[in-house]
Design a protein around this motif. Structure first.
Motif, mmCIF file in Angstrom:
data_model
loop_
_atom_site.group_PDB
_atom_site.id
_atom_site.type_symbol
_atom_site.label_atom_id
_atom_site.label_comp_id
_atom_site.label_asym_id
_atom_site.label_seq_id
_atom_site.Cartn_x
_atom_site.Cartn_y
_atom_site.Cartn_z
ATOM 1 N N TYR A 134 0.741 -1.187 0.118
ATOM 2 C CA TYR A 134 -0.191 0.112 -0.033
ATOM 3 C C TYR A 134 0.787 1.172 0.008
ATOM 4 O O TYR A 134 1.750 1.238 0.754
ATOM 5 C CB TYR A 134 -0.738 0.119 1.304
ATOM 6 C CG TYR A 134 -1.869 -1.093 1.171
ATOM 7 C CD1 TYR A 134 -3.219 -1.292 0.723
ATOM 8 C CD2 TYR A 134 -1.468 -2.169 2.056
ATOM 9 C CE1 TYR A 134 -3.724 -2.243 0.756
ATOM 10 C CE2 TYR A 134 -2.352 -3.268 2.172
ATOM 11 C CZ TYR A 134 -3.569 -3.319 1.397
ATOM 12 O OH TYR A 134 -4.288 -4.528 1.604
ATOM 13 N N PHE A 135 0.456 2.322 -0.730
ATOM 14 C CA PHE A 135 1.041 3.576 -0.787
ATOM 15 C C PHE A 135 0.644 4.557 0.523
ATOM 16 O O PHE A 135 -0.746 4.679 0.470
ATOM 17 C CB PHE A 135 1.148 4.227 -2.382
ATOM 18 C CG PHE A 135 1.912 3.594 -3.125
ATOM 19 C CD1 PHE A 135 3.178 4.092 -3.344
ATOM 20 C CD2 PHE A 135 1.457 2.275 -3.866
ATOM 21 C CE1 PHE A 135 4.052 3.388 -4.331
ATOM 22 C CE2 PHE A 135 2.239 1.823 -4.816
ATOM 23 C CZ PHE A 135 3.381 2.390 -5.061
ATOM 24 N N VAL A 136 1.403 4.945 1.310
ATOM 25 C CA VAL A 136 1.076 5.692 2.297
ATOM 26 C C VAL A 136 1.526 7.243 2.043
ATOM 27 O O VAL A 136 2.563 7.543 2.094
ATOM 28 C CB VAL A 136 1.519 5.240 3.648
ATOM 29 C CG1 VAL A 136 0.897 5.747 4.790
ATOM 30 C CG2 VAL A 136 0.797 3.863 3.749
ATOM 31 N N PRO A 137 0.626 8.439 2.117
ATOM 32 C CA PRO A 137 0.972 9.724 2.081
ATOM 33 C C PRO A 137 1.947 10.071 3.131
ATOM 34 O O PRO A 137 1.696 9.349 4.356
ATOM 35 C CB PRO A 137 -0.265 10.451 2.151
ATOM 36 C CG PRO A 137 -1.248 9.470 1.704
ATOM 37 C CD PRO A 137 -0.903 8.242 2.139
ATOM 38 N N ASP A 138 2.767 10.932 3.144
ATOM 39 C CA ASP A 138 3.628 11.153 3.964
ATOM 40 C C ASP A 138 3.155 12.013 5.334
ATOM 41 O O ASP A 138 3.534 11.686 6.584
ATOM 42 C CB ASP A 138 4.683 12.181 3.570
ATOM 43 C CG ASP A 138 5.779 11.598 2.715
ATOM 44 O OD1 ASP A 138 5.719 10.536 2.614
ATOM 45 O OD2 ASP A 138 6.454 12.323 2.042
ATOM 46 N N ASP A 139 1.900 12.519 5.251
ATOM 47 C CA ASP A 139 0.925 13.095 6.422
ATOM 48 C C ASP A 139 0.277 12.260 7.281
ATOM 49 O O ASP A 139 -0.214 12.577 8.016
ATOM 50 C CB ASP A 139 0.209 14.170 5.837
ATOM 51 C CG ASP A 139 -1.014 13.828 4.821
ATOM 52 O OD1 ASP A 139 -1.080 12.406 4.522
ATOM 53 O OD2 ASP A 139 -1.678 14.561 4.533
ATOM 54 N N GLN A 140 0.563 10.672 6.687
ATOM 55 C CA GLN A 140 -0.329 9.792 7.476
ATOM 56 C C GLN A 140 1.030 9.137 8.382
ATOM 57 O O GLN A 140 0.793 7.846 8.570
ATOM 58 C CB GLN A 140 -0.848 8.782 6.829
ATOM 59 C CG GLN A 140 -2.349 9.574 6.249
ATOM 60 C CD GLN A 140 -2.916 8.962 4.983
ATOM 61 O OE1 GLN A 140 -3.747 9.297 4.272
ATOM 62 N NE2 GLN A 140 -3.142 7.595 5.209
ATOM 63 N N VAL A 141 2.108 9.508 8.558
ATOM 64 C CA VAL A 141 3.145 9.038 9.162
ATOM 65 C C VAL A 141 3.447 9.799 10.784
ATOM 66 O O VAL A 141 3.422 10.929 10.334
ATOM 67 C CB VAL A 141 4.478 9.136 8.430
ATOM 68 C CG1 VAL A 141 5.936 8.547 8.928
ATOM 69 C CG2 VAL A 141 4.196 8.459 7.071
ATOM 70 N N GLU A 142 3.461 8.798 11.647
ATOM 71 C CA GLU A 142 3.823 9.408 12.905
ATOM 72 C C GLU A 142 4.857 8.634 13.468
ATOM 73 O O GLU A 142 4.640 7.485 14.354
ATOM 74 C CB GLU A 142 2.325 9.351 13.742
ATOM 75 C CG GLU A 142 1.238 10.062 13.130
ATOM 76 C CD GLU A 142 -0.117 10.098 14.075
ATOM 77 O OE1 GLU A 142 0.147 9.301 15.197
ATOM 78 O OE2 GLU A 142 -0.983 10.782 13.677
ATOM 79 N N ASN A 143 6.091 9.257 13.254
ATOM 80 C CA ASN A 143 7.170 8.329 14.014
ATOM 81 C C ASN A 143 7.389 6.981 13.118
ATOM 82 O O ASN A 143 7.673 7.078 11.950
ATOM 83 C CB ASN A 143 7.326 8.258 15.363
ATOM 84 C CG ASN A 143 7.216 9.582 16.026
ATOM 85 O OD1 ASN A 143 8.029 10.508 15.819
ATOM 86 N ND2 ASN A 143 6.636 9.781 17.129
ATOM 87 N N ASP A 144 7.425 5.812 14.078
ATOM 88 C CA ASP A 144 7.613 4.675 13.220
ATOM 89 C C ASP A 144 6.133 3.762 13.102
ATOM 90 O O ASP A 144 6.054 2.735 12.992
ATOM 91 C CB ASP A 144 8.303 3.770 14.181
ATOM 92 C CG ASP A 144 7.895 3.456 15.610
ATOM 93 O OD1 ASP A 144 7.051 4.383 16.135
ATOM 94 O OD2 ASP A 144 8.388 2.290 16.483
#
Length: 249
Positions: free
Chosen positions: A4-14
């Protein structure tokens, strides 16, 4: 393993947060549960092996277990410009062209395009094309989703072409005359990291004015072998030839 491709704004640390259509696919189609593993690709093209930690009513939260070093992209950038064809032919080109490694798709309004671009349906059409590219990129384990541009005029395409190191257009008259060496020569000249914009006409091919305009702006005309290919087949032939040149030799 599902990707799955995940946008950078849906990343929280690890941790990564998966929502929308991908949430539905994970929960209702694949029926994954807490502890299930999957592959996530970020917008910066970083790839991670992840494990599901939590599933709520609207999102899946996964934890990065390991960053993966992989190389599945063509070492050259191939931009596919295609005169708007009939029916769902462009959808086929986007799907299969994504699997074959295309970096970008640029539809354009050719003189002989039977289909006319409907501005009222533009957003819906673009979203469909982008969804097809995303799903094909996931299926083929791409490291990025190809860019899908809104249809351009031929003049806009010529201006856009300035970003490319090499420019060509597939022209059946070259095939009829037996001139089959141009594409191979260009691919041999290209170096890793360089780009090629390849232009393909709709079912009726290019008009005489379009041929002259492309040549005036530094496009080489080329054949794709001795056989005349359908408009939806030609881009796939070129991408396969590039893959052979840069990935299989």
């Amino acid at each position: 393993m599902q990707r799955y491709f995940v946008p950078d704004d849906q990343v929280e640390n690890d941790h990564l947060i998966i929502q929308g259509d991908d949430y539905h696919h994970i929960v209702h189609v694949m029926r994954m549960e807490k502890g299930s593993k999957l592959i996530c690709v970020l917008s910066c093209h970083k790839t991670a092996l992840c494990q599901i930690e939590q599933i709520t009513n609207e999102r899946v939260i996964v934890r990065v277990e390991e960053w993966i070093n992989e190389q599945t992209e063509l070492p050259v950038q191939i931009y596919i410009a295609h005169g708007l064809p009939k029916g769902d032919k462009l959808e086929l080109v986007i799907q299969k062209g994504t699997e074959l490694g295309a970096a970008s798709f640029i539809p354009f309004m050719a003189a002989r395009s039977i289909v006319k671009w409907d501005a009222k349906k533009a957003n819906k059409k673009l979203e469909r094309w982008k969804k097809i590219a995303k799903e094909a990129a996931e299926q083929s384990h791409r490291g990025k989703i190809p860019d899908i541009h809104a249809p351009m005029t031929i003049d806009e395409l010529v201006e856009f072409a300035k970003i490319a190191d090499y420019r060509l257009f597939a022209y059946e008259e070259e095939a009829k005359q037996g001139n089959h060496r141009t594409l191979a020569a260009i691919l041999r000249q290209m170096k890793h990291g360089q780009s090629l914009l390849a232009v393909f006409g709709p079912e009726g091919g290019f008009s005489g004015e379009e041929v002259e305009l492309l040549k005036q702006h530094g496009f080489f005309s080329c054949s794709l072998g001795p056989r005349i290919l359908r408009t939806e087949t030609a881009p796939l032939y070129l991408l396969a030839a590039a893959s052979y040149q840069f990935e299989l030799q």
